[in-house]
Design a protein around this motif. Structure first.
Motif, PDB file in Angstrom:
ATOM      1  N   ALA A 185       0.829  -1.210   0.000  1.00 13.14           N
ATOM      2  CA  ALA A 185       0.000   0.000   0.000  1.00 13.14           C
ATOM      3  C   ALA A 185       0.861   1.256   0.000  1.00 13.14           C
ATOM      4  CB  ALA A 185      -0.929  -0.009   1.213  1.00 13.14           C
ATOM      5  N   ASP A 186       1.977   1.227   0.712  1.00 13.56           N
ATOM      6  CA  ASP A 186       2.879   2.376   0.731  1.00 13.56           C
ATOM      7  C   ASP A 186       3.520   2.616  -0.623  1.00 13.56           C
ATOM      8  OD1 ASP A 186       2.365   3.012   3.329  1.00 13.56           O
ATOM      9  OD2 ASP A 186       4.129   2.004   4.154  1.00 13.56           O
ATOM     10  N   ILE A 187       3.815   1.538  -1.356  1.00 15.41           N
ATOM     11  CA  ILE A 187       4.396   1.685  -2.686  1.00 15.41           C
ATOM     12  C   ILE A 187       3.382   2.266  -3.665  1.00 15.41           C
ATOM     13  CG2 ILE A 187       5.362   0.421  -4.649  1.00 15.41           C
ATOM     14  CD1 ILE A 187       6.598  -1.539  -2.699  1.00 15.41           C
ATOM     15  N   VAL A 188       2.142   1.827  -3.547  1.00 22.07           N
ATOM     16  CA  VAL A 188       1.111   2.220  -4.500  1.00 22.07           C
ATOM     17  C   VAL A 188       0.539   3.605  -4.205  1.00 22.07           C
ATOM     18  CG1 VAL A 188      -1.183   1.600  -5.362  1.00 22.07           C
ATOM     19  CG2 VAL A 188       0.534  -0.176  -5.001  1.00 22.07           C
ATOM     20  N   ALA A 189       0.522   4.034  -2.945  1.00 25.95           N
ATOM     21  CA  ALA A 189      -0.163   5.267  -2.543  1.00 25.95           C
ATOM     22  C   ALA A 189       0.240   6.490  -3.361  1.00 25.95           C
ATOM     23  CB  ALA A 189       0.056   5.519  -1.053  1.00 25.95           C
ATOM     24  N   ILE A 253       4.443  15.230  -2.448  1.00 23.94           N
ATOM     25  CA  ILE A 253       4.634  15.170  -0.996  1.00 23.94           C
ATOM     26  C   ILE A 253       4.842  13.727  -0.540  1.00 23.94           C
ATOM     27  CG2 ILE A 253       3.523  15.589   1.234  1.00 23.94           C
ATOM     28  CD1 ILE A 253       2.098  17.961  -0.023  1.00 23.94           C
ATOM     29  N   LEU A 254       4.038  12.822  -1.061  1.00 23.61           N
ATOM     30  CA  LEU A 254       4.150  11.425  -0.645  1.00 23.61           C
ATOM     31  C   LEU A 254       5.452  10.790  -1.129  1.00 23.61           C
ATOM     32  CD1 LEU A 254       0.520  10.104  -1.316  1.00 23.61           C
ATOM     33  CD2 LEU A 254       1.518  10.780   0.865  1.00 23.61           C
ATOM     34  N   PHE A 255       5.841  11.056  -2.359  1.00 22.97           N
ATOM     35  CA  PHE A 255       6.968  10.356  -2.958  1.00 22.97           C
ATOM     36  C   PHE A 255       8.311  10.896  -2.477  1.00 22.97           C
ATOM     37  CE2 PHE A 255       9.830   9.060  -6.420  1.00 22.97           C
ATOM     38  CZ  PHE A 255       9.485   7.725  -6.538  1.00 22.97           C
ATOM     39  N   TRP A 256       8.407  12.206  -2.285  1.00 21.05           N
ATOM     40  CA  TRP A 256       9.699  12.794  -1.927  1.00 21.05           C
ATOM     41  C   TRP A 256       9.827  13.199  -0.468  1.00 21.05           C
ATOM     42  CZ3 TRP A 256       8.097  14.234  -7.091  1.00 21.05           C
ATOM     43  CH2 TRP A 256       8.931  13.710  -8.079  1.00 21.05           C
ATOM     44  N   VAL A 257       8.742  13.159   0.288  1.00 19.62           N
ATOM     45  CA  VAL A 257       8.815  13.566   1.694  1.00 19.62           C
ATOM     46  C   VAL A 257       8.393  12.414   2.608  1.00 19.62           C
ATOM     47  CG1 VAL A 257       8.022  15.206   3.430  1.00 19.62           C
ATOM     48  CG2 VAL A 257       8.378  15.975   1.068  1.00 19.62           C
ATOM     49  N   VAL A 258       7.118  12.035   2.559  1.00 19.06           N
ATOM     50  CA  VAL A 258       6.588  11.046   3.493  1.00 19.06           C
ATOM     51  C   VAL A 258       7.257   9.691   3.290  1.00 19.06           C
ATOM     52  CG1 VAL A 258       4.507   9.898   4.313  1.00 19.06           C
ATOM     53  CG2 VAL A 258       4.400  12.279   3.555  1.00 19.06           C
ATOM     54  N   ARG A 259       7.439   9.276   2.041  1.00 19.53           N
ATOM     55  CA  ARG A 259       8.006   7.952   1.753  1.00 19.53           C
ATOM     56  C   ARG A 259       9.409   7.792   2.327  1.00 19.53           C
ATOM     57  NH1 ARG A 259      10.984   5.616  -2.614  1.00 19.53           N
ATOM     58  NH2 ARG A 259      11.353   7.723  -3.357  1.00 19.53           N
ATOM     59  N   LYS A 260      10.172   8.870   2.365  1.00 19.24           N
ATOM     60  CA  LYS A 260      11.557   8.791   2.830  1.00 19.24           C
ATOM     61  C   LYS A 260      11.688   8.959   4.340  1.00 19.24           C
ATOM     62  CE  LYS A 260      13.531  10.407  -1.532  1.00 19.24           C
ATOM     63  NZ  LYS A 260      14.414  11.404  -2.195  1.00 19.24           N
ATOM     64  N   HIS A 261      10.603   9.259   5.019  1.00 24.00           N
ATOM     65  CA  HIS A 261      10.670   9.469   6.471  1.00 24.00           C
ATOM     66  C   HIS A 261       9.589   8.676   7.198  1.00 24.00           C
ATOM     67  CE1 HIS A 261      12.589  13.068   4.690  1.00 24.00           C
ATOM     68  NE2 HIS A 261      13.364  13.032   5.747  1.00 24.00           N
ATOM     69  N   LYS A 262       9.169   7.553   6.640  1.00 23.68           N
ATOM     70  CA  LYS A 262       8.105   6.794   7.285  1.00 23.68           C
ATOM     71  C   LYS A 262       8.678   5.979   8.445  1.00 23.68           C
ATOM     72  CE  LYS A 262       7.835   2.381   4.800  1.00 23.68           C
ATOM     73  NZ  LYS A 262       6.918   1.464   4.084  1.00 23.68           N
ATOM     74  N   TRP A 271      -1.149   8.842   4.905  1.00 27.84           N
ATOM     75  CA  TRP A 271      -0.971  10.236   4.517  1.00 27.84           C
ATOM     76  C   TRP A 271      -1.641  10.525   3.181  1.00 27.84           C
ATOM     77  CZ3 TRP A 271       0.424  14.751   6.577  1.00 27.84           C
ATOM     78  CH2 TRP A 271       1.002  14.719   7.844  1.00 27.84           C
ATOM     79  N   TYR A 272      -1.708   9.526   2.328  1.00 24.97           N
ATOM     80  CA  TYR A 272      -2.472   9.688   1.084  1.00 24.97           C
ATOM     81  C   TYR A 272      -3.951   9.949   1.393  1.00 24.97           C
ATOM     82  CZ  TYR A 272      -5.264   8.264  -2.921  1.00 24.97           C
ATOM     83  OH  TYR A 272      -6.218   8.218  -3.906  1.00 24.97           O
ATOM     84  N   LEU A 273      -4.493   9.195   2.358  1.00 21.50           N
ATOM     85  CA  LEU A 273      -5.886   9.419   2.740  1.00 21.50           C
ATOM     86  C   LEU A 273      -6.079  10.829   3.283  1.00 21.50           C
ATOM     87  CD1 LEU A 273      -6.705   6.019   4.518  1.00 21.50           C
ATOM     88  CD2 LEU A 273      -7.121   6.667   2.139  1.00 21.50           C
ATOM     89  N   TYR A 274      -5.145  11.293   4.122  1.00 18.41           N
ATOM     90  CA  TYR A 274      -5.239  12.648   4.666  1.00 18.41           C
ATOM     91  C   TYR A 274      -5.221  13.698   3.559  1.00 18.41           C
ATOM     92  CZ  TYR A 274      -4.075  10.679   9.290  1.00 18.41           C
ATOM     93  OH  TYR A 274      -4.078   9.972  10.454  1.00 18.41           O
TER      94      TYR A 274
END
Length: 345
Positions: A185-189, A253-262, A271-274
């Motif tokens: 799910a994290d990869i696809v989000a 935001i998801l690919f360059w920020v959240v994904r690298k700091h999960k 975070w995608y849902l948010y």
């Protein structure tokens, strides 16, 4: 019918004052214009700071016949190819490519991941079609003509139905291959957000999902009678482009920020849902949605539900540690084990 005299000055070279009798109904658009400006004052306050720096469309309200929007890209024999279908195909191709690259980077079995992606695409398309039909006012007609249910080229897809169908079908394969659902799910989000941004460009070319009437310089006019726009020959908000820009922003935001700091599996998807729920909620104020419940559109209530589900999922998942599968970390594991054995001896 009551009438009034309308006086105006004729054009050069003989600027003379001329008058003619017109019906009072001719003045309705002018009187209603002030009401329209009052209704859109709130929308103008939201749109200008949020989107004027992202979308430069100063000439978009001056369409020409040569550049009028047309949903059909080209026709081959009896097959009609629409721009919306082309953009969906582009989003699928990009998403599968990125999934393959990301799965290799994380040291996952690429065959399993690609199989999951293909199954998710098939389930997503079926879910999008079924979801649209189930919420369509012509649902009884489709029950009487079941062969048209699978005719996705005729138009009619639901984004939420596509997400649900993709998740259900992907989860079926994930369980069979004993993969980790939240890791996938994290990869696809991020790619869900990217596909949404690309797909809404298709909506823009198709004319569907249009905005409400406006007098803003950001407004655009759909003039082609083939367009799927509900409002023709009148300036409306480019809600499709607002949605598209929000999709690209959420992807970044998801690919360059959240994904690298999960910190736990599932965090990127949450975070995608948010982000999706929040941005979609705002853009809905500019869309032409006649149906409202307690002042909000059905999609806005869905957005609120999505955010609540994200909060509940975060409470459940954030206590679970990340189980890394990166190759470089697995290669250092034997050395760490050996050092620990030496220290014990």
């Amino acid at each position: 019918m009551s009438q009034r005299w309308l006086c105006y000055r004729s054009q050069l070279p003989n600027p003379e004052l001329q008058c003619e009798r017109v019906s009072i109904s001719s003045f309705v658009p002018f009187s209603s214009n002030s009401v329209l400006q009052h209704q859109e004052s709130r929308q103008n306050g939201l749109a200008h700071p949020a989107f004027s720096t992202i979308i430069l469309m100063r000439n978009a309200h001056k369409p020409t016949k040569e550049k009028s929007m047309h949903p059909i890209a080209f026709v081959i024999g009896g097959l009609t190819i629409r721009w919306y279908g082309i953009m969906i195909a582009v989003s699928i191709a990009i998403s599968i490519t990125v999934i393959y690259i990301e799965s290799r980077h994380q040291g996952l079995n690429t065959d399993d991941v690609l199989d999951m992606a293909i199954v998710a695409v098939i389930g997503g398309i079926l879910g999008a079609r079924i979801g649209w039909i189930m919420t369509s006012p012509t649902i009884l007609w489709y029950f009487a003509h079941p062969l048209h249910i699978l005719a996705i080229w005729e138009g009619g897809l639901s984004y939420f139905g596509g997400i649900l169908g993709g998740v259900v079908s992907a989860n079926w394969l994930i369980r069979r291959r004993r993969m980790r659902f939240w890791q996938m799910a994290d990869i696809v989000a991020p790619l869900l957000a990217l596909s949404f941004g690309i797909g809404k460009i298709g909506c823009w070319l198709n004319g569907c999902c249009n905005g409400t009437a406006t007098t803003s310089w950001l407004g655009v006019i759909f003039t082609n009678p083939v367009s799927e726009s509900d409002i023709l020959n009148q300036k409306v908000w480019p809600a499709q482009l607002f949605n598209s820009a929000s999709g690209f922003l959420v992807f970044a935001i998801l690919f360059w920020v959240v994904r690298k700091h999960k910190h736990y599996d599932g965090q990127v998807f949450i975070w995608y849902l948010y982000l999706y729920g929040a941005t979609s909620f705002v853009v809905e104020f500019f869309r032409y949605i006649p149906v409202h419940m307690l002042g909000l559109t059905p999609n806005q209530w869905t957005d609120i539900t999505i955010i609540i589900l994200g909060i509940i999922a975060s409470v459940i998942l954030r206590r679970r540690p990340v189980r890394s599968t990166f190759p470089e970390e697995s290669e250092t594991l034997p050395e760490t084990t050996q050092n620990s054995e030496e220290s014990d001896g």
